[in-house]
Design a protein around this motif. Structure first.
Motif: not given
Lengths: 373, 248
Positions: B66, B72-75, B77-78, B80-81, B109
């Motif tokens: 990435h 993008r926010h969703k990416e 967040q993914k 960050r996990r 999560y």
């Protein structure tokens, strides 16, 4: 993320759990449900086939370990097939490390009586420690004032600027509005009886004697009392207080006394300003709503409101200030080593200092009335 | 081997102070990569930029495929996990117990059952060298070293592929520091972790790191393995690594 697929092959003499794909912690609860629903009564042999697994994390390894144990407890024979070394290593690690692992203890719930008892005891101790703080302040620190050199004028001046000069705006506005509102509400009632001119008596006495000191104290408790707690609390967390002590700087002299003295001076200034602004609000309403010109207002004011009311209000100031500043600083010292307790103590500081101010005001009120002042 | 992080021509400016100027580096999958350099050279800043805590002024950073400039926010967040971050002082949430701190990502999560979560938490606490009986303590009740271990357990709880460590061994006693190094090596081999760390601990640098980047004077002074670092003519490298030679 490709999720894990589970195929269950139920042959005559054995059950095969065939896993496929990437097996991660997101799949565990789904797989768990699927496996729980299977009736394994008729077979003795269970095969867990991990040959087609590409990746497996430790949560899954823990789960498989648990599953393995459960099958063994049900007296089944379990075979784990695993082709990849890496996965086998993860499984081995989990198996090795969980052998003597204790279970996580659950916090036992406390009974309500225990909680009430403990809290009351804690509150008593809290009050005692505040008394201790005040005692310490008086007993060991006030003698520093015997020498003028010990007074830290610079810090005091700085704190006066912070808690009085910068608060002038908000205190003026608040007391102006209070004067306005009180005058406006009573104007309506007074008009009914044609007793317009008595607004001067009413406002003069209530604002000078009670309202201005109280409103100022409440605003300052919210504004400066909380700031004291947060400043000293933050210094405690970052070990600045400890550093000061080791260098021989007494925090009482450097931090506590300047704040308390500055607050006592500031409060007098602010109450005076609040008196003036409150009366100004009254004059405005009297002029507009009741048709009493400012000349008439002031003349009547001189006649009926004696100077003692002004002094009574001013005398309360330093007492209120002492309570607010000492509670604020004391709460700062009570902050523990974590960030949560700054918030908790700041809240307590504001609530307790407003409460203390109101109690103090009530005592003054009874005292003055009984003395006939 | 695939690149897991690519930093290209990064420029960072604080006010009128240039921290990084055209800084580039590549971190490969499965390696333990160290960011070294004199204090104030921007190691931690670079680490914070990699984990999206701080913006950079120009250039690009690519983490796990990435690119962070316009993620993008969703990416995000993914992403960050998929990583774990260990901060210097642990940064445990002070209102939660150790067990709750470690369980938090699992509770938020995943849909694991309570008993499964407890088991994972107990395992992670054990694996980082803490006692399971310490789990109900609050962060303010434990020592700095324990905080660090608990924070490592929290960053490992989701089995991340990528782990960021900000001075992992600082504040630990030498024995736990070496245990910590051994633990990091073990976890890397078991879970295929890639690890990026900022460190000042020479022993730890020699024991754990595969490759290092030395940041000096706003740029990379050296990138590569430790074995041929002495050929570089740089004051920081000379003084920093000379001490080790003497000590060893």
């Amino acid at each position: 993320m490709s999720s894990c697929q589970l195929t269950i092959v139920d042959s005559v003499d054995k059950v095969i759990f065939d896993f496929l794909g990437e097996f991660t912690l997101y799949d565990v609860s789904r797989i768990e449900k699927k496996i729980v629903n299977i009736n394994l009564l008729k077979t003795d042999n269970v095969v867990i086939n991990l040959d087609n697994i590409t990746y497996l994390d430790t949560t899954v390894a823990l789960y498989l370990n648990k599953l393995h144990q459960k099958f063994l407890d049900d007296s089944k024979k379990v075979f784990i097939q695993c082709a990849t070394k890496k996965i086998q290593a993860t499984l081995d690690l989990v198996q090795k490390e969980t052998k003597n692992l204790e279970k996580l203890k659950q916090e036992n719930k406390k009974k309500i009586i225990t909680t009430i008892g403990k809290d009351s005891f804690k509150n008593c101790l809290g009050f005692l420690s505040f008394v201790e703080f005040i005692g310490k302040l008086f007993a060991t620190k006030l003698f520093y004032f015997f020498s003028i050199k010990n007074i830290r004028f610079k810090e005091i001046a700085y704190e006066i600027n912070e808690s009085a000069i910068k608060a002038l705006g908000i205190v003026s506005l608040t007391s102006f509005l209070i004067g306005l509102v009180i005058a406006y509400q009573s104007a309506f009632q007074l008009k009914l009886y044609g007793a317009n001119i008595f607004i001067v008596d009413m406002l003069g006495i209530s604002i000078l004697r009670e309202l201005a000191p109280l409103i100022t104290a409440i605003v300052i408790a919210g504004r400066s009392g909380s700031a004291f707690t947060a400043q000293i609390g933050a210094m405690k967390i970052t070990q600045e207080l400890d550093a000061m002590r080791t260098m021989g700087f007494d925090p009482y002299i450097f931090l506590v006394l300047p704040r308390i003295i500055a607050m006592m001076i500031s409060m007098s200034i602010l109450i005076f300003v609040a008196d003036m602004m409150g009366l100004l609000g009254g004059v405005v309403v009297a002029n507009i709503d009741l048709g009493i010109s400012s000349d008439v207002f002031l003349e009547r004011f001189k006649e009926v409101v004696s100077i003692k009311h002004f002094f009574l209000g001013m005398i309360k100031g330093p007492f209120f200030a002492f309570l607010i500043a000492s509670i604020g600083v004391y709460r700062g010292f009570m902050v523990k080593d974590d960030t949560q307790s700054i918030g908790k103590n700041t809240t307590k500081s504001v609530v307790e200092s407003i409460f203390a101010v109101i109690v103090c005001d009530a005592i003054f009120s009874i005292l003055f009335t009984n003395l006939g002042i | 081997m695939q690149n897991i992080i690519e930093v290209t021509n990064i420029k960072t400016i604080f006010g009128d102070k240039v921290v990084h100027n055209n800084l580039s580096l590549k971190i490969k999958e499965g390696e333990i990569y160290g960011l070294l350099g004199p204090s104030g050279c921007g190691k931690t800043t670079l680490l914070r930029e990699m984990v999206m805590l701080q913006k950079f002024d120009s250039g690009s950073i690519n983490v796990l495929g990435h690119s962070l400039e316009n993620i993008r926010h969703k990416e995000a967040q993914k992403l960050r996990r998929e990583w774990g971050v260990l901060f210097q002082a642990g940064a445990l949430f002070s209102s939660l117990t150790l067990a709750e701190n470690i369980a938090l990502p699992l509770v938020e999560y995943t849909d694991l059952s309570k008993s499964m979560i407890d088991e994972v938490v107990a395992f992670k606490i054990h694996i980082v060298g803490l006692k399971v009986s310490d789990a109900q303590l609050y962060p303010s009740q434990i020592s700095g070293g324990m905080k660090k271990k608990a924070a490592l357990a929290r960053s490992l709880v989701m089995d991340p592929k990528l782990l960021f460590l900000d001075e992992p061994t600082s504040g630990l006693d030498p024995i736990s520091a070496r245990e910590f190094d051994a633990l990091i090596l073990k976890l890397r081999s078991l879970l295929g972790l890639s690890i990026v760390m900022v460190s000042h601990d020479l022993q730890s640098i020699y024991d754990t790191l595969d490759r290092v980047a030395i940041i000096d004077n706003k740029q990379i002074a050296y990138e590569g393995t430790l074995s041929n670092i002495h050929s570089i003519n740089n004051t920081f490298i000379k003084t920093f690594f000379k001490q080790t030679e003497l000590r060893r």
